[in-house]
Design a protein around this motif. Structure first.
Motif, PDB file in Angstrom:
ATOM      1  N   ALA A   1     -43.276 -28.905-135.696  1.00  0.00           N
ATOM      2  CA  ALA A   1     -43.278 -30.221-136.380  1.00  0.00           C
ATOM      3  C   ALA A   1     -41.907 -30.777-135.880  1.00  0.00           C
ATOM      4  O   ALA A   1     -42.047 -32.140-135.802  1.00  0.00           O
ATOM      5  N   LYS A   2     -40.886 -30.274-135.373  1.00  0.00           N
ATOM      6  CA  LYS A   2     -39.784 -31.042-135.141  1.00  0.00           C
ATOM      7  C   LYS A   2     -40.107 -31.646-133.945  1.00  0.00           C
ATOM      8  O   LYS A   2     -39.547 -33.003-133.546  1.00  0.00           O
TER       9      LYS A   2
ATOM     10  N   LEU B   1     -39.896 -30.264-141.698  1.00  0.00           N
ATOM     11  CA  LEU B   1     -40.468 -29.478-142.819  1.00  0.00           C
ATOM     12  C   LEU B   1     -39.802 -28.378-143.402  1.00  0.00           C
ATOM     13  O   LEU B   1     -38.885 -27.981-142.946  1.00  0.00           O
ATOM     14  N   ASP B   2     -40.020 -28.430-144.808  1.00  0.00           N
ATOM     15  CA  ASP B   2     -39.368 -27.581-145.607  1.00  0.00           C
ATOM     16  C   ASP B   2     -40.259 -26.404-145.757  1.00  0.00           C
ATOM     17  O   ASP B   2     -41.204 -26.269-146.235  1.00  0.00           O
ATOM     18  N   SER B   3     -39.292 -25.137-145.530  1.00  0.00           N
ATOM     19  CA  SER B   3     -39.898 -23.921-145.581  1.00  0.00           C
ATOM     20  C   SER B   3     -40.629 -23.387-146.908  1.00  0.00           C
ATOM     21  O   SER B   3     -41.381 -22.696-147.074  1.00  0.00           O
ATOM     22  N   ASN B   4     -40.042 -24.287-147.874  1.00  0.00           N
ATOM     23  CA  ASN B   4     -40.415 -23.698-149.268  1.00  0.00           C
ATOM     24  C   ASN B   4     -41.263 -24.999-149.687  1.00  0.00           C
ATOM     25  O   ASN B   4     -41.992 -24.687-150.998  1.00  0.00           O
TER      26      ASN B   4
ATOM     27  N   LEU C   1     -53.478 -32.238-137.139  1.00  0.00           N
ATOM     28  CA  LEU C   1     -53.525 -30.968-138.339  1.00  0.00           C
ATOM     29  C   LEU C   1     -52.401 -31.189-139.022  1.00  0.00           C
ATOM     30  O   LEU C   1     -52.770 -31.102-140.482  1.00  0.00           O
ATOM     31  N   VAL C   2     -51.281 -31.093-138.536  1.00  0.00           N
ATOM     32  CA  VAL C   2     -50.227 -30.917-139.389  1.00  0.00           C
ATOM     33  C   VAL C   2     -49.951 -32.466-140.056  1.00  0.00           C
ATOM     34  O   VAL C   2     -49.505 -32.106-141.350  1.00  0.00           O
TER      35      VAL C   2
END
Length: 528
Positions: A347-348, A354-357, A388-389
């Motif tokens: 994503a980067k 993106l936040d992993s949580n 997709l992301v």
């Protein structure tokens, strides 16, 4: 270990030995282009061919003179004179001189088996051929290199005679004695022992190494030879050569330079290694070996979640060098083995943090695993993965909606090709577009119909071309009912991207990949 000279001589024989590989065939123009790139990269000597053996090599030596290649680097290759002819009367020797090459490499027999069985001459007569040929050519050209053919096999069979052949070349003042593992069967420990024995006879005389890869030891043997005092290394870009190939300079060079500190090429030139490897493959119409060390696309690719989590903290955890040193790049693959670290890393690349949580991460990871379980593969379809992301996290605006499509493939007679026609109905904003188009097959017809419907709204699609289309059957035991995966590669004036589709129906799989390709094009044109 003998005293080490950290400056090495690189000798590429791709344009002669490399073309003896059964799947390698270069035109004269290809060979000249490759010679220019080898020169630019920093190869010291470029073996162009055997001018006495075929018209194409003669033409190469004529054409390379008109190129930007430094003429002092060009080598012609040939054998010692024939037993019943003098150098002046031997057509092959004269062809070497007529090539105009500044340097000549001569191979001679060092294995007594070849002298008596292949040449059918006496051992003493063979020594005369070696000495006479080198002595004659030394008066005519800048350098004469002596390739001691089958040296290691010859030494193992008759060490005294193999060394006599080297002595004959030394007496004739050859510029380098190149020890050849022509059959490629010498083991590393054998090679080192024999080189040490040779040094006892040759002293500080310049020695070279020429290894074939029949026992998968060519790179290791070449490196070990240098570690034992040899300074002239012969090989080929990508390791092409007869049978199992030659020592792969794409591995030998970085091994010596990055691992042992030898001076092979300028650091900036080493960064061209990846592109040089690909150029050779492209000109030869050869498939790139993605798993090739240093220059393969997978050489610095990471798939397992544990690996990716580690390289995000420190790339050294799973990379033995910085990929940029050889012109390659780090890649993170996305698959059903992936964890959140892979998704965050990829994503980067797309400019997304993106936040992993974030709960969306869990749903995205589950969606990805579900799709790959169905047969989707994103290693070669990163544009589909980006879409997709973006769709999963709500960072994508649809450009059109499919209402329906129909494809007809009709064969009207036994002697005529089938007739393909596709009809598409789309909604773009508040407009509905209903179009039909023909093609040379159902996929082409569907592609033409999609473009016809969309180009009036999005003219930039006219700059997009499909450059590759691959079909893979995923469940072969199901025969014609098998699940099909379609990978499409598309390009425009600035980028190339890959997309994927999977379905039992090959037209549907193709449609999925085509729509992703179109959507990616429209997205990047609008937002990137």
């Amino acid at each position: 270990m003998p005293h080490e000279d950290k400056t090495l001589v690189l000798y590429d024989t791709l344009l002669r030995d490399g073309t003896q590989s059964e799947d390698v065939n270069f035109t004269v123009q290809d060979k000249v282009r490759i010679a220019e790139e080898l020169d630019d990269f920093g190869i010291d000597f470029i073996e162009g061919g055997w001018p006495g053996s075929n018209p194409r090599d003669i033409e190469f030596f004529n054409e390379v003179k008109k190129s930007k290649v430094n003429p002092a680097k060009i080598c012609a290759f040939g054998s010692t004179r024939r037993a019943k002819k003098s150098c002046e009367n031997d057509e092959s020797i004269q062809a070497l001189l007529q090539s105009g090459a500044a340097n000549i490499t001569i191979f001679g027999k060092t294995w007594d088996l070849h002298v008596t069985e292949a040449l059918k001459i006496s051992l003493e007569n063979n020594l005369e051929l070696i000495n006479d040929t080198i002595s004659y050519l030394k008066k005519k050209v800048s350098n004469v290199f002596y390739d001691a053919e089958h040296f290691f096999d010859g030494y193992k069979a008759n060490p005294e005679y193999a060394l006599k052949t080297l002595k004959a070349a030394m007496d004739a003042k050859a510029d380098c004695l190149v020890l050849c593992d022509t059959n490629g069967g010498t083991m590393p420990d054998e090679l080192v022992d024999i080189i040490k024995k040779v040094r006892e006879v040759t002293g500080e005389y310049p020695l070279g190494i020429h290894c074939h890869n029949d026992s998968e030891c060519a790179v290791a043997n070449s490196v070990l030879a240098v570690r034992n005092g040899i300074t002239h290394i012969q090989g080929t870009i990508n390791g092409y050569g007869e049978r199992c190939g030659n020592a792969n300079l794409c591995s030998v060079i970085p091994n010596l330079q990055l691992k042992y500190g030898y001076d092979c090429v300028e650091d900036e030139n080493l960064k061209k290694l990846w592109s040089l490897s690909r150029l050779v493959n492209e000109l030869g119409n050869l498939k790139h070996n993605i798993h090739q060390p240093y220059v393969g696309r997978a050489a610095f690719a990471h798939k397992g979640g544990v690996h990716v989590s580690a390289i995000l903290k420190n790339a050294r955890t799973y990379e033995h060098i910085k990929p940029e040193l050889v012109g390659n790049t780090q890649r993170v693959l996305v698959s059903d083995l992936s964890g959140k670290s892979n998704l965050m890393y990829k994503a980067k690349d797309f400019g997304l943090e993106l936040d992993s949580n974030d709960p969306k991460m869990n749903s995205l990871l589950e969606k990805l695993k579900e799709l790959e379980n169905k047969g989707f593969q994103y290693e070669g379809a990163e544009a589909s993965f980006e879409l997709l992301v973006r769709k999963a996290i709500g960072n994508f605006t649809k450009f059109f909606d499919l209402l329906s499509f129909r494809v007809i493939d009709e064969k009207r007679s036994a002697i005529e090709p089938p007739f393909a026609e596709a009809t598409v109905m789309l909604r773009v904003g508040g407009d509905i577009e209903h179009t039909a188009a023909i093609g040379n097959g159902p996929v082409n017809a569907l592609d033409n119909s999609l473009r016809k419907a969309l180009e009036k709204f999005y003219p930039s699609l006219k700059t997009m071309d499909l450059v590759d289309y691959k079909v893979r059957i995923l469940t072969g035991k199901d025969g014609t009912k098998a699940i099909t995966r379609v990978l499409i590669e598309s390009k425009d004036e600035t980028d190339t991207w890959g997309t994927v589709g999977v379905a039992h129906n090959i037209i549907d799989a193709s449609y999925q990949a085509m729509v992703d390709s179109i959507e990616y094009k429209l997205f990047k044109d609008t937002y990137k």
